[in-house]
Design an enzyme around this catalytic site. Structure first.
Site, PDB file in Angstrom:
ATOM      1  N   ARG A  34       0.823  -1.212   0.000  1.00  0.00           N
ATOM      2  CA  ARG A  34       0.000   0.000   0.000  1.00  0.00           C
ATOM      3  C   ARG A  34       0.859   1.265   0.000  1.00  0.00           C
ATOM      4  O   ARG A  34       0.467   2.274  -0.594  1.00  0.00           O
ATOM      5  CB  ARG A  34      -0.937  -0.011   1.207  1.00  0.00           C
ATOM      6  CG  ARG A  34      -2.105  -0.949   0.973  1.00  0.00           C
ATOM      7  CD  ARG A  34      -3.052  -0.984   2.140  1.00  0.00           C
ATOM      8  NE  ARG A  34      -4.357  -1.455   1.707  1.00  0.00           N
ATOM      9  CZ  ARG A  34      -5.321  -1.860   2.519  1.00  0.00           C
ATOM     10  NH1 ARG A  34      -5.123  -1.838   3.834  1.00  0.00           N
ATOM     11  NH2 ARG A  34      -6.473  -2.262   2.047  1.00  0.00           N
ATOM     12  N   LYS A 186     -18.568 -15.621   2.402  1.00  0.00           N
ATOM     13  CA  LYS A 186     -20.001 -15.420   2.633  1.00  0.00           C
ATOM     14  C   LYS A 186     -20.709 -14.827   1.433  1.00  0.00           C
ATOM     15  O   LYS A 186     -20.295 -13.797   0.911  1.00  0.00           O
ATOM     16  CB  LYS A 186     -20.193 -14.440   3.792  1.00  0.00           C
ATOM     17  CG  LYS A 186     -19.662 -14.927   5.112  1.00  0.00           C
ATOM     18  CD  LYS A 186     -20.215 -14.029   6.182  1.00  0.00           C
ATOM     19  CE  LYS A 186     -19.299 -13.884   7.368  1.00  0.00           C
ATOM     20  NZ  LYS A 186     -19.483 -12.572   7.989  1.00  0.00           N
ATOM     21  N   GLY A 336      -9.189  -8.172  -0.193  1.00  0.00           N
ATOM     22  CA  GLY A 336      -7.957  -8.347   0.572  1.00  0.00           C
ATOM     23  C   GLY A 336      -7.409  -9.759   0.499  1.00  0.00           C
ATOM     24  O   GLY A 336      -6.205  -9.962   0.293  1.00  0.00           O
ATOM     25  N   GLY A 359     -13.219  -3.319   0.744  1.00  0.00           N
ATOM     26  CA  GLY A 359     -14.598  -2.842   0.799  1.00  0.00           C
ATOM     27  C   GLY A 359     -14.899  -1.792  -0.257  1.00  0.00           C
ATOM     28  O   GLY A 359     -15.954  -1.817  -0.894  1.00  0.00           O
TER      29      GLY A 359
HETATM   30  P1  ADP Z   1     -11.799 -11.261  -0.124  1.00  0.00           P
HETATM   31  O1  ADP Z   1     -11.067 -10.680   1.071  1.00  0.00           O
HETATM   32  O2  ADP Z   1     -10.876 -11.528  -1.278  1.00  0.00           O
HETATM   33  O3  ADP Z   1     -13.002 -10.452  -0.508  1.00  0.00           O
HETATM   34  P2  ADP Z   1     -13.330 -13.058   1.532  1.00  0.00           P
HETATM   35  O4  ADP Z   1     -12.929 -12.291   2.740  1.00  0.00           O
HETATM   36  O5  ADP Z   1     -14.733 -12.990   1.083  1.00  0.00           O
HETATM   37  O6  ADP Z   1     -12.360 -12.711   0.310  1.00  0.00           O
HETATM   38  O7  ADP Z   1     -13.057 -14.619   1.784  1.00  0.00           O
HETATM   39  C1  ADP Z   1     -11.794 -15.116   2.105  1.00  0.00           C
HETATM   40  C2  ADP Z   1     -11.875 -16.234   3.111  1.00  0.00           C
HETATM   41  O8  ADP Z   1     -12.781 -17.236   2.680  1.00  0.00           O
HETATM   42  C3  ADP Z   1     -10.559 -16.909   3.289  1.00  0.00           C
HETATM   43  O9  ADP Z   1     -10.128 -16.705   4.615  1.00  0.00           O
HETATM   44  C4  ADP Z   1     -10.842 -18.384   3.024  1.00  0.00           C
HETATM   45  O10 ADP Z   1     -10.209 -19.254   3.949  1.00  0.00           O
HETATM   46  C5  ADP Z   1     -12.324 -18.460   3.194  1.00  0.00           C
HETATM   47  N1  ADP Z   1     -12.891 -19.589   2.454  1.00  0.00           N
HETATM   48  C6  ADP Z   1     -12.930 -19.759   1.129  1.00  0.00           C
HETATM   49  N2  ADP Z   1     -13.486 -20.937   0.823  1.00  0.00           N
HETATM   50  C7  ADP Z   1     -13.804 -21.538   1.982  1.00  0.00           C
HETATM   51  C8  ADP Z   1     -14.421 -22.778   2.335  1.00  0.00           C
HETATM   52  N3  ADP Z   1     -14.821 -23.631   1.392  1.00  0.00           N
HETATM   53  N4  ADP Z   1     -14.621 -23.053   3.649  1.00  0.00           N
HETATM   54  C9  ADP Z   1     -14.221 -22.169   4.592  1.00  0.00           C
HETATM   55  N5  ADP Z   1     -13.632 -20.990   4.326  1.00  0.00           N
HETATM   56  C10 ADP Z   1     -13.427 -20.679   3.043  1.00  0.00           C
HETATM   57 MG    MG Z   2     -11.526 -10.795   3.180  1.00  0.00          MG
END
Ligand code: ADP
Ligand code: MG
Length: 378
Positions: A34, A186, A336, A359
């Site tokens: 960053r 989620k 992230g 976000g």
């Molecule tokens: P980003 O930060 O890229 O937007 P998210 O925060 O939505 O991504 O999701 C990332 C998290 O999702 C990671 O910590 C990963 O371990 C978790 N994750 C992905 N697939 C699974 C799964 N099948 N079961 C549990 N956790 C998962």
């Molecule tokens: Mg995340």
């Protein structure tokens, strides 16, 4: 949106809001991406004769927690600029009159996150001009991202400008076919993003724990997989609206627990037995997704395909990351954990745009206006 070209900065003091919210371990910066991302704006302003007063936040301090001082970030910036001193102002009453000064963590100020107009006035009194390059904080209306921008001649820095142009460009005028890859933990975090792509993308590839509310809605067994109950209705709606443009995994990798040492098995199909949790997409899914990505004109990726932090469950995310890195189309990655996955696989510099805002990037894709951007446009 006003940009650096709209400002006269020669000999003037510029309050430059940056996103130096870097990860720290024992007072050491573990990833300075960053800070590096802000260098083009810092260098451009210095070349134009501006005197810089930098402002940034770090973490969520409750009071003046010394562990959340910007000292390490100021020092690192000085190194990256070739060994210059970045003076750190301990508080707003003691701001040295140098050419390269940084304020302490703006969240040490109680009014910062409340967008207190009195605090915004105090920031404004310290400078002649305001530039915001903190894309990662632009979705928050805080005193240093929004309030102060109303009080001084203001514009976007180069990073913020590029983030906004790239991310809004994906929705407005993408090279087709547009492929969105959406994963992560989620579905409820990402309904807005999925809906935005339902209107525009040619294909949406779903992965991560996000797929389980979809499978539950289709009547599959999800076993002990992470599956948000509140996600099932939205998933059903998206399935109905998305029809054949939505692709879900066809096979999975499962474990007994969220643990690198757990027992692991491949599942042909998507029914997860009790006592098992789906932790990654399977090889057939990864191959199919990679093929779609290779044929895309534009790729947007947010959210890992599995629990990539655990090596036995990283292969789906690695395959997708490699496909994105190799893709001939325009590639944009936000989020992230998605950025962390790319970095882990050594592919961070192989995509066209790696967003610095988690976000903020999702809110832009959802079509929301960001207060820190809006104020630079009016
Ligand atoms: P980003 O930060 O890229 O937007 P998210 O925060 O939505 O991504 O999701 C990332 C998290 O999702 C990671 O910590 C990963 O371990 C978790 N994750 C992905 N697939 C699974 C799964 N099948 N079961 C549990 N956790 C998962
Ligand atoms: Mg995340």
């Amino acid at each position: 949106m006003r940009t650096l070209d709209d400002l006269d900065v020669e000999g003037r003091r510029v309050l430059l809001r940056v996103d130096f919210n870097v990860p720290l371990e024992d007072g050491r910066i573990t990833d300075d991406a960053r800070i590096r991302a802000a260098l083009p704006t810092i260098e451009a302003l210095r070349e134009r004769g501006a005197r810089l007063l930098l402002a940034a936040h770090l973490g969520r301090p409750k009071d003046r927690e010394p562990e959340l001082s910007l000292r390490p970030a100021a020092d690192r910036l000085g190194e990256l600029l070739g060994g210059v001193e970045v003076q750190l102002a301990p508080d707003l009453d003691h701001v040295p009159d140098g050419d390269l000064v940084m304020l302490e963590n703006v969240r040490y100020e109680p009014g910062e996150t409340k967008n207190d107009p009195e605090l915004a006035k105090r920031y404004a009194a310290l400078a002649d001009v305001y530039v915001n390059d903190a894309f990662g904080a632009a979705h928050r209306a805080h005193a240093s991202t929004e309030g102060v921008a109303r009080l001084l001649p203001s514009a976007a820095g180069l990073l913020l400008q590029r983030e906004v142009e790239t991310l809004t460009g994906i929705l407005a005028d993408p090279r087709k076919p547009l492929v969105a890859i959406v994963g992560g933990a989620k579905v409820t975090d990402k309904i807005g993003v999925l809906e935005a792509f339902l209107d525009r993308a040619d294909t949406i590839l779903i992965g991560g724990a996000m797929c389980f509310p979809f499978f539950a809605a289709q009547g599959h067994d999800v076993g002990d997989s992470l599956c948000e109950a509140e996600g099932i209705d939205p998933a059903r709606r998206i399935l109905d609206a998305g029809g054949d443009r939505l692709e879900l995994p066809v096979d999975l990798i499962a474990g007994r627990a969220f643990d690198a040492d757990t027992e692991r098995r491949a599942i042909d199909g998507v029914d997860v037995p009790d006592g098992w949790m789906g932790l990654d997409v399977g090889d057939d899914t990864a191959h199919a997704y990679a093929e779609v990505i290779a044929g895309a004109g534009t790729v947007f990726w947010n959210g890992p395909m599995g629990a990539f932090e655990l090596e036995p469950f990283a292969s789906g995310t690695r395959a997708v990351a490699e496909a994105v890195a190799d893709a001939p189309g325009t590639t944009v990655v936000g989020g992230g954990d998605s950025a962390a996955a790319l970095a882990k696989f050594g592919l961070a510099d192989r995509v066209d745009h790696l967003s610095t805002g988690g976000g903020a990037s999702l809110e832009l894709i959802e079509g929301k206006t960001l207060p820190g951007v809006e104020v630079l446009s009016s």
